[in-house]
Design a protein around this motif. Structure first.
Motif, short mmCIF file in Angstrom:
data_model
loop_
_atom_site.label_atom_id
_atom_site.label_comp_id
_atom_site.label_asym_id
_atom_site.label_seq_id
_atom_site.Cartn_x
_atom_site.Cartn_y
_atom_site.Cartn_z
N SER A 65 -11.48 10.58 -15.18
CA SER A 65 -10.92 9.38 -14.56
C SER A 65 -10.12 9.79 -13.33
CB SER A 65 -10.04 8.62 -15.55
OG SER A 65 -9.52 7.44 -14.96
N VAL A 66 -10.18 8.96 -12.31
CA VAL A 66 -9.46 9.23 -11.06
C VAL A 66 -8.66 7.99 -10.68
CG1 VAL A 66 -9.66 9.83 -8.61
CG2 VAL A 66 -11.25 10.83 -10.28
N PHE A 67 -7.39 8.18 -10.39
CA PHE A 67 -6.52 7.08 -9.94
C PHE A 67 -6.32 7.23 -8.44
CE2 PHE A 67 -2.70 4.77 -9.01
CZ PHE A 67 -2.68 3.71 -9.92
N LEU A 68 -6.58 6.14 -7.69
CA LEU A 68 -6.49 6.16 -6.23
C LEU A 68 -5.40 5.20 -5.78
CD1 LEU A 68 -10.33 5.88 -5.49
CD2 LEU A 68 -8.95 7.99 -5.56
N PRO A 69 -4.19 5.70 -5.48
CA PRO A 69 -3.13 4.81 -5.01
C PRO A 69 -3.45 4.24 -3.63
CG PRO A 69 -2.28 6.98 -5.68
CD PRO A 69 -3.74 7.09 -5.56
N ALA A 70 -2.94 3.05 -3.37
CA ALA A 70 -3.08 2.41 -2.06
C ALA A 70 -4.52 2.43 -1.58
CB ALA A 70 -2.15 3.09 -1.04
N THR A 71 -5.44 2.10 -2.48
CA THR A 71 -6.86 2.14 -2.15
C THR A 71 -7.52 0.84 -2.57
OG1 THR A 71 -6.87 4.54 -2.51
CG2 THR A 71 -9.01 3.42 -2.45
N ALA A 72 -8.13 0.15 -1.62
CA ALA A 72 -8.82 -1.10 -1.91
C ALA A 72 -10.19 -0.82 -2.53
CB ALA A 72 -8.98 -1.92 -0.64
N SER A 73 -10.79 -1.87 -3.05
CA SER A 73 -12.06 -1.74 -3.76
C SER A 73 -13.14 -1.11 -2.89
CB SER A 73 -12.51 -3.13 -4.24
OG SER A 73 -13.79 -3.06 -4.81
N GLU A 74 -13.25 -1.56 -1.64
CA GLU A 74 -14.33 -1.06 -0.77
C GLU A 74 -14.18 0.45 -0.54
OE1 GLU A 74 -12.38 -3.60 -0.19
OE2 GLU A 74 -13.76 -5.31 -0.37
N THR A 75 -12.97 0.89 -0.28
CA THR A 75 -12.74 2.32 -0.06
C THR A 75 -12.98 3.12 -1.33
OG1 THR A 75 -11.07 1.79 1.61
CG2 THR A 75 -11.06 4.03 0.73
N ALA A 76 -12.56 2.56 -2.48
CA ALA A 76 -12.78 3.24 -3.75
C ALA A 76 -14.26 3.44 -4.02
CB ALA A 76 -12.12 2.45 -4.88
N VAL A 77 -15.07 2.45 -3.70
CA VAL A 77 -16.52 2.57 -3.88
C VAL A 77 -17.07 3.68 -2.99
CG1 VAL A 77 -18.73 1.40 -3.54
CG2 VAL A 77 -16.84 0.18 -4.63
#
Length: 361
Positions: free
Chosen positions: A281-293
């Motif tokens: 699992s990876v947690f991405l702070p300050a990251t919107a859905s599009e960037t996370a994808v």
């Protein structure tokens, strides 16, 4: 709630686990300065009531020392970054105070003891090199200054004093060296124990407990800043087939390679954990859905491209990744991880080796 006396003395200052020795030095210096100022004030009071007359010049020196010591205490309290300059300044005024007693209180034959008392503190607060510099400088200063005293010490007395001072310097050199060595070893042991307690021994990434604790901290920080965040849930496709076909050693290599690949694809501010056998699992702070994808897709492609040949056969390992995003606040890691898990199963059902996303506003 902190005890009143320690808070009054040391202020609101915190030290990392790796700064245990620095914390000891900081608190030791504050206690020494406050005690020194109060002890000197006692002599000033004793002189004012003629209980222990000391004379004008030395009285002014003691008043200067006591006042400046308390000012240095006020400057250092709660400001650990000022430790070195305060420690050097305090050492300078101590030497001036002891020199004043040496010159202006000739009736006190034991006034040289103040120079001896000074040596341990220098080794503890400023280190071995400074300790020897002050020790040897004091020996030289006392030897040269003795002839200018109104009542010089005898040659045998000076020889004994110098030998005792050098012995004390050697004693505290060994003491400080062993103390620092002890703290260094303890810090290394604590770091190793912390690593074992919080990280997966095979892949080196955080274990599930440490990872979720870190995610809770990051969610709390995001809530304070009113920032969104995203979670990736990664599961390797057909991983059991790798163990069955190539052996568990190859399976372990794959897990380590995947962990390394994911780490190299995310930021240092992101968090990563191994939360299951072949699940990460990876947690991405300050990251919107599009960037996370986009991040998930780059990870998926990197994993597919990183597999080597084993025994002349191409090792085929891919990953299905679920993405869950939270644009607001008040979302728990448990709920978001569940969403990412559901998105990962959508990716599995759609044919594996792909990225799927669920959004939560």
């Amino acid at each position: 709630m902190k005890p009143l006396l320690p808070h009054l003395l040391f202020g609101s200052v915190t030290f990392e686990e790796s700064e245990e020795y620095q914390e000891f030095q900081y608190k030791f210096l504050i206690v020494v300065m406050v005690f020194g100022a109060l002890f000197t004030s006692f002599f000033i009071v004793a002189d004012s009531i003629q209980l222990n007359p000391l004379g004008g010049p030395h009285m002014r020196s003691m008043a200067f020392f006591s006042t400046l010591a308390m000012l240095l205490f006020a400057v250092l309290r709660g400001r650990k970054h000022l430790f070195k300059p305060v420690a050097w300044t305090y050492e300078a005024i101590c030497l001036l105070e002891y020199s004043s007693a040496l010159m202006y209180v000739p009736e006190d034959e034991l006034r040289l003891l103040w120079f001896f008392v000074n040596i341990p503190g220098v080794f503890i607060l400023l280190g071995k090199r400074v300790g020897w510099f002050i020790t040897l400088g004091t020996c030289a200063g006392l030897t040269l200054g003795n002839t200018h005293l109104s009542h010089p010490y005898s040659l045998p007395a000076m020889a004994t004093n110098m030998a005792a001072m050098l012995y004390m310097g050697a004693f505290f050199h060994v003491y400080s060296n062993r103390s620092i060595s002890y703290f260094t070893r303890m810090q290394a042991y604590n770091t190793k124990l912390h690593q074992l307690a919080t990280h997966d021994p095979l892949t080196g990434v955080m274990n599930a407990r440490a990872y979720y604790e870190r995610c809770d901290q990051l969610i709390a920080a995001a809530s304070r800043k009113n920032e969104g965040f995203s979670v990736l849930f990664l599961d390797l496709d057909h991983f059991k087939a790798v163990n069955d076909t190539y052996g568990h050693a190859a399976g372990d290599w794959v897990l380590k390679a995947v962990a390394s690949t994911v780490r190299s694809s995310i930021r240092r501010s992101d968090a990563m954990g191994r939360v299951g056998g072949e699940e990460f699992s990876v947690f991405l702070p300050a990251t919107a859905s599009e960037t996370a994808v986009e991040v998930a897709e780059s990870i998926r492609q990197a994993i597919e491209d990183s597999m080597p040949d084993i025994g002349g056969r191409q090792l085929k390992v891919t990953a299905s990744i679920g993405v869950a995003a939270c644009a607001g606040t008040g979302q728990t890691m448990q709920h978001l991880q569940k969403q990412a898990d559901e998105a990962m199963y959508v990716a599995k059902a759609a044919g594996r080796n792909r990225v799927s996303v669920l959004k939560h506003a």
